[in-house]
Design a protein around this motif. Sequence first.
Motif, PDB file in Angstrom:
ATOM      1  N   GLU A 139       0.849  -1.181   0.000  1.00 53.11           N
ATOM      2  CA  GLU A 139       0.000   0.000   0.000  1.00 53.11           C
ATOM      3  C   GLU A 139       0.888   1.235   0.000  1.00 53.11           C
ATOM      4  OE1 GLU A 139      -4.253   1.295   1.742  1.00 53.11           O
ATOM      5  OE2 GLU A 139      -3.036  -0.060   2.949  1.00 53.11           O
ATOM      6  N   ASN A 140       0.497   2.252  -0.744  1.00 54.21           N
ATOM      7  CA  ASN A 140       1.297   3.466  -0.851  1.00 54.21           C
ATOM      8  C   ASN A 140       1.034   4.350   0.374  1.00 54.21           C
ATOM      9  OD1 ASN A 140       2.899   5.537  -1.663  1.00 54.21           O
ATOM     10  ND2 ASN A 140       1.921   5.841  -3.648  1.00 54.21           N
ATOM     11  N   ASP A 141       1.580   3.924   1.497  1.00 56.25           N
ATOM     12  CA  ASP A 141       1.319   4.595   2.764  1.00 56.25           C
ATOM     13  C   ASP A 141       1.813   6.040   2.796  1.00 56.25           C
ATOM     14  OD1 ASP A 141       0.110   2.357   3.806  1.00 56.25           O
ATOM     15  OD2 ASP A 141       1.947   1.583   4.690  1.00 56.25           O
ATOM     16  N   THR A 142       2.758   6.375   1.922  1.00 54.51           N
ATOM     17  CA  THR A 142       3.290   7.738   1.916  1.00 54.51           C
ATOM     18  C   THR A 142       2.239   8.760   1.519  1.00 54.51           C
ATOM     19  OG1 THR A 142       5.476   6.874   1.386  1.00 54.51           O
ATOM     20  CG2 THR A 142       5.123   9.203   0.979  1.00 54.51           C
ATOM     21  N   VAL A 143       1.272   8.354   0.693  1.00 57.43           N
ATOM     22  CA  VAL A 143       0.253   9.300   0.238  1.00 57.43           C
ATOM     23  C   VAL A 143      -1.148   8.933   0.713  1.00 57.43           C
ATOM     24  CG1 VAL A 143       1.592   9.918  -1.797  1.00 57.43           C
ATOM     25  CG2 VAL A 143      -0.101   8.086  -1.966  1.00 57.43           C
ATOM     26  N   SER A 144      -1.335   7.751   1.276  1.00 57.10           N
ATOM     27  CA  SER A 144      -2.658   7.340   1.724  1.00 57.10           C
ATOM     28  C   SER A 144      -3.102   8.188   2.912  1.00 57.10           C
ATOM     29  CB  SER A 144      -2.660   5.867   2.135  1.00 57.10           C
ATOM     30  OG  SER A 144      -2.407   5.047   1.017  1.00 57.10           O
TER      31      SER A 144
END
Length: 368
Positions: A139-144
């Motif tokens: 999951e793209n946690d940097t932008v979520s």
Amino acid sequence: MQFLEANARRVVIKIGTNSLTGPGGDLLSGRIEAVCREISSLKEHGFEVVVVSSGAVGLGIGKLELTDRPDDLAGLQACAAVGQSCLMQAWQAALQTHQITAAQILLTREDVQGRKRHLAVRNTLEELLSYGAVPVVNENDTVSADEIKFGDNDVLSALVASLIKADLLIILSNIPGLMKDHGRGALIPLVEEVTEDIRELAGGPENQFSTGGMITKIEAAKLATQSGCGVFIGSANEPGIIGKVHDGTAPGTFFMPQTISLAARKRWIAFFEKPMGSLHLDAGAARAILENHSSLLAKGLLSCTGSFEQGAVVNLLDPDSNTIARGIVAYDAATLSGIIGLDSSQIQKTQPERSRFEVVHRDSLVLI
């Protein structure tokens, strides 16, 4: 149960944060190397493999030398940004040892919700698999904005498995499988269907960590099995666990796939597009949909909630507000509010240009 040998050619392996990082956020490189050896063996047997890997936030915490996990979104995103590069480097190095190319794919829920982006992600995964690469998904946690929470990658792995029509999803963590008595009793080796009784086994307020972890895995299993994908939940601490799944000797819980998988379009309706509203049905309409797989007509509506356009995905609720189905609505919310309870002849008087009057057609409806 030798499920892989007999039935599967495409496998998704999800491995959790606690199986990849130590208490201080240090990478358990030996664990990744062991998994990659088993991936290599699967590929030698002709399997296609996708990895869904957690661990970016945990690694970031270690690299930044933080004593505690941040409790604010910006802090979590910063940890993910630092940790993701370390995580991917580890997967690349371990897979390269076996002459396997790794490919990084970072996703948010939005990337698989919209139909156009949904297809783009699927096509990219399919192309990578055709090259013999192993996609490593996170999951793209940097932008979520709201996805960073325990267990989200369980659901993500099920969405990926459904997206590429995988045959088996293997979920590895520090949880050995579904157990009786809220994790304190005997291991349940086989689940034929995810029912409310099965979901109840995952709950228990006295053990918050275990409860959250297993509940998300049960939800992932339900999603994947409804798409015709078998699911195995087991412990990453079990030596050679993936090979044991291959030969049918792995300790854990296997969830049987449904005999008939949903068509690709109905999988998208059921799992990928975020519902924009809800339609509340009377008892007759709910029964007709559940028992006869009928289309939904305005006459069977009690009310609608939400703001949605024609073509949006909506939930269909029975009189007790239980979600029984999901479908693509043929009216926008404002128009639909004006025809609730009307029959087709009454609607035709106000909308003579229409040739069809179903609110949700049976071909655009899937039971949940």
